[in-house]
Design an enzyme around this catalytic site. Structure first.
Site, PDB file in Angstrom:
ATOM      1  N   ASP A  20       0.970  -0.758   0.031  1.00 57.87           N
ATOM      2  CA  ASP A  20       0.081  -0.079   0.338  1.00 57.87           C
ATOM      3  C   ASP A  20       0.791   1.482   0.122  1.00 57.87           C
ATOM      4  O   ASP A  20       1.016   2.485  -0.626  1.00 57.87           O
ATOM      5  CB  ASP A  20      -0.734  -0.038   1.296  1.00 57.87           C
TER       6      ASP A  20
ATOM      7  N   HIS B 110      -4.690   8.848   6.355  1.00 62.38           N
ATOM      8  CA  HIS B 110      -4.687   6.917   7.360  1.00 62.38           C
ATOM      9  C   HIS B 110      -3.049   7.113   8.224  1.00 62.38           C
ATOM     10  O   HIS B 110      -3.313   5.929   8.604  1.00 62.38           O
ATOM     11  CB  HIS B 110      -4.193   6.379   6.496  1.00 62.38           C
TER      12      HIS B 110
ATOM     13  N   GLY C 165      -2.351   2.840   4.467  1.00 59.78           N
ATOM     14  CA  GLY C 165      -3.212   3.046   3.577  1.00 59.78           C
ATOM     15  C   GLY C 165      -3.549   4.314   2.165  1.00 59.78           C
ATOM     16  O   GLY C 165      -3.865   5.265   1.962  1.00 59.78           O
TER      17      GLY C 165
ATOM     18  N   ASP D 123     -13.919  11.043   2.989  1.00 61.11           N
ATOM     19  CA  ASP D 123     -13.441  10.254   2.158  1.00 61.11           C
ATOM     20  C   ASP D 123     -14.177   8.593   2.205  1.00 61.11           C
ATOM     21  O   ASP D 123     -14.906   8.301   3.882  1.00 61.11           O
ATOM     22  CB  ASP D 123     -11.895   9.533   2.197  1.00 61.11           C
TER      23      ASP D 123
ATOM     24  N   HIS E 246     -13.098   6.387   3.205  1.00 62.00           N
ATOM     25  CA  HIS E 246     -12.377   4.951   4.628  1.00 62.00           C
ATOM     26  C   HIS E 246     -12.363   5.784   5.376  1.00 62.00           C
ATOM     27  O   HIS E 246     -12.263   7.116   5.334  1.00 62.00           O
ATOM     28  CB  HIS E 246     -11.422   4.815   3.529  1.00 62.00           C
TER      29      HIS E 246
ATOM     30  N   ASP F 107     -13.131   8.709  -2.814  1.00 64.44           N
ATOM     31  CA  ASP F 107     -13.740   7.587  -3.027  1.00 64.44           C
ATOM     32  C   ASP F 107     -14.587   7.227  -2.560  1.00 64.44           C
ATOM     33  O   ASP F 107     -15.271   5.676  -3.091  1.00 64.44           O
ATOM     34  CB  ASP F 107     -12.354   7.013  -3.199  1.00 64.44           C
TER      35      ASP F 107
ATOM     36  N   TYR G 116     -10.832   7.061  -6.445  1.00 64.16           N
ATOM     37  CA  TYR G 116      -9.618   6.301  -7.393  1.00 64.16           C
ATOM     38  C   TYR G 116      -9.666   6.041  -9.129  1.00 64.16           C
ATOM     39  O   TYR G 116      -9.051   5.254  -9.912  1.00 64.16           O
ATOM     40  CB  TYR G 116      -9.237   4.753  -6.668  1.00 64.16           C
TER      41      TYR G 116
HETATM   42 ZN    ZN Z   1     -10.097   5.929   1.277  1.00 64.10          ZN
END
Ligand code: ZN
Length: 376
Positions: free
Chosen positions: A92, A134, A142, A169, A171, A258, A297
C-alpha cells in the site's frame, strides 16, 4: 464574496506513485487545468498559491523523529526492515523516487492553507494534493505517509481554534481520529463505508473518544450501496446539529472522492451532487474552511468532483450557472454529457430496503451516545 485560495505546486508533478499503484497524483493537475480553463483561478476573490515543502519541525508535531528519518532514508534508497515495520515499503505504501519530497510538499500545501486561514488572508483554501488521513505518528498506511490533515488540525488547535475535522472519504479517517481521540478541541467526524467491509477496519459508532475527548470522535459507518439521499439523511441528522452545537472556529474538510459510485476500491454509490450539497451546507455555516483532496481512484470522477467542489468554494457553482459547463469539454469520459455535475443515479428497491434502515439505526446510536454530551 469570500477570498478562495487554490493551493498547487507544479513541482509535485515530478513525483508519481508506481504505475501499478491506484493512487494517481495527476488528479490535482487535472483539476487545476479544468478550473483554470473555466477562469476560476483568478479574479473575483480567487487566487492560486504555490506551497513549499513542510519543514521538519512542523512534521514533528505529529510524526516521530525515528519515522521521519526512516521515511527520508528509504526514499533516498536506503530501505530497512525497521522502515517496513512502520509500513514504509509495504504494497500500500511503496517506496518510490521522490516519495519524501512529494509527501512533504503535499503537506506544505495543507500547512500553507492553515497559515493563511490563521492570518486571516483567506477564509477558504483547497489543497487537492492533500488529505493523507491514514498516516500515524510512526506509521505509513493506506497510501499515506505524512498526515497533513492531522498536522493542520494540530497547528490550528495550537492557536486556540476550535476545529471541526470532517472527513467524507469513503475510508475511516483513522489517523486523524486517533490523533485527537482524547481531546475536545478537535471534533472529528468521519462518514465512511462500514469498516466490516473496507480498509482500515475501524470507525464503528461505538468509537466515540475517551476522557476529555469522549463524544468528540464521531463515526458514521455507511452500508454498501449508500446513495445520495441516504447519505444526506445521515449528514443532516448528525453532522449539521453537531456542527451547530460545537460551533467550530474553522472546518478542516477531507474531501476524498472515493465514496462516488464507480470507485474501483470501494462500494458506495454517491454522485458528486451529494458532495455539492455538503459543501453548500459548510459554506452556509460561514466559518473558514480548509479543504483537501484525499482518496478517489476513478480518476475522471474524482477530477470532476474536485473541480465542482472548487467552483462552489469560489462561488461559481456550475449547477447554478450553465455557462461554466463548457469547462467540461476537456474531459474524456464518455459517461458524461457536459458540466461538472454527475447525472442522478437510479436507486433500486433492494438498495433502498437495505441501506435506509441501516442508516437510520446508525443515526439513532449516535444520537444516543454522542448528542447528550453536546447538549443535544
Ligand atoms: Zn479513501
Amino acid at each position: 464574496m469570500r477570498q478562495a485560495v487554490f493551493i498547487y505546486s507544479t513541482e509535485s508533478e515530478k513525483y508519481l506513485y508506481p504505475p501499478e499503484h491506484p493512487f494517481n497524483t495527476i488528479r490535482a493537475k487535472r483539476v487545476r487545468e479544468i478550473v483554470s480553463s473555466m477562469g476560476l483561478l483568478s479574479d473575483s476573490g480567487r487566487s492560486e498559491v504555490a506551497p513549499v515543502a513542510a519543514e521538519r519541525m512542523m512534521l514533528k508535531k505529529f510524526h516521530t523523529a525515528r519515522y521521519l528519518h526512516a521515511l527520508k532514508t528509504a526514499a533516498a534508497g536506503h530501505w530497512s526492515a525497521e522502515a517496513l515495520e512502520m509500513g514504509i515499503g509495504s504494497s500500500d505504501c511503496p517506496v518510490f523516487k521522490g516519495l519524501y519530497e512529494y509527501a512533504v510538499l503535499a503537506t506544505g500545501g495543507t500547512l500553507a492553507a492553515a497559515k493563511m486561514i490563521l492570518s486571516g488572508e483567506t477564509e477558504l483554501a483547497f489543497n487537492p494534493s492533500g488529505g493523507y488521513h491514514h498516516a500515524g505518528p510512526e506509521l505509513a498506511a493506506g497510501f499515506c505517509y505524512i498526515n497533513d490533515v492531522a498536522l493542520a488540525c494540530i497547528v490550528l488547535a495550537e492557536q486556540k481554534k476550535r476545529v471541526l475535522y470532517l472527513d467524507v472519504d469513503v475510508h475511516h479517517g483513522d489517523g486523524v481520529a486517533n490523533a485527537f481521540y482524547d481531546r475536545s478541541d478537535v471534533l472529528t467526524i468521519s462518514l465512511h463505508q462500514n469498516p466490516k467491509t473496507l480498509f482500515p477496519g475501524t470507525g464503528f459508532e461505538h468509537e466515540i473518544g475517551t476522557g476529555e475527548g469522549k463524544g468528540y470522535c464521531v463515526n458514521v459507518p455507511l452500508p454498501v450501496g449508500t446513495y445520495d439521499q441516504a447519505y444526506m439523511k445521515a449528514f443532516e441528522a448528525i453532522v449539521l446539529p453537531l456542527m451547530k452545537a460545537y460551533n467550530p472556529d474553522v472546518i478542516v474538510f477531507e474531501l476524498g472522492a472515493d465514496a462516488l459510485a464507480g470507485d474501483p476500491l470501494a462500494n458506495l454509490s454517491l454522485t458528486n451532487n451529494a458532495y455539492a450539497e455538503i459543501i453548500n451546507h459548510l459554506m452556509n455555516f460561514g466559518k473558514p474552511i480548509l479543504a483537501t483532496g484525499g482518496g478517489g481512484y476513478n480518476v475522471e470522477n474524482t477530477v470532476r468532483a474536485w473541480a465542482l467542489a472548487w467552483s462552489i468554494f469560489c462561488g461559481a457553482d456550475p449547477g447554478e450557472d450553465i455557462h461554466h459547463a463548457v469547462g467540461g469539454v476537456l474531459l474524456e469520459s464518455t459517461e458524461w454529457q457536459g458540466g461538472l455535475r454527475d447525472r442522478a443515479l437510479a436507486v433500486s428497491d433492494s438498495q433502498r430496503e437495505t441501506v435506509m434502515p441501516a442508516i437510520e439505526a446508525t443515526i439513532e446510536k449516535i444520537k444516543t451516545s454522542i448528542f447528550p454530551i453536546h447538549g443535544l
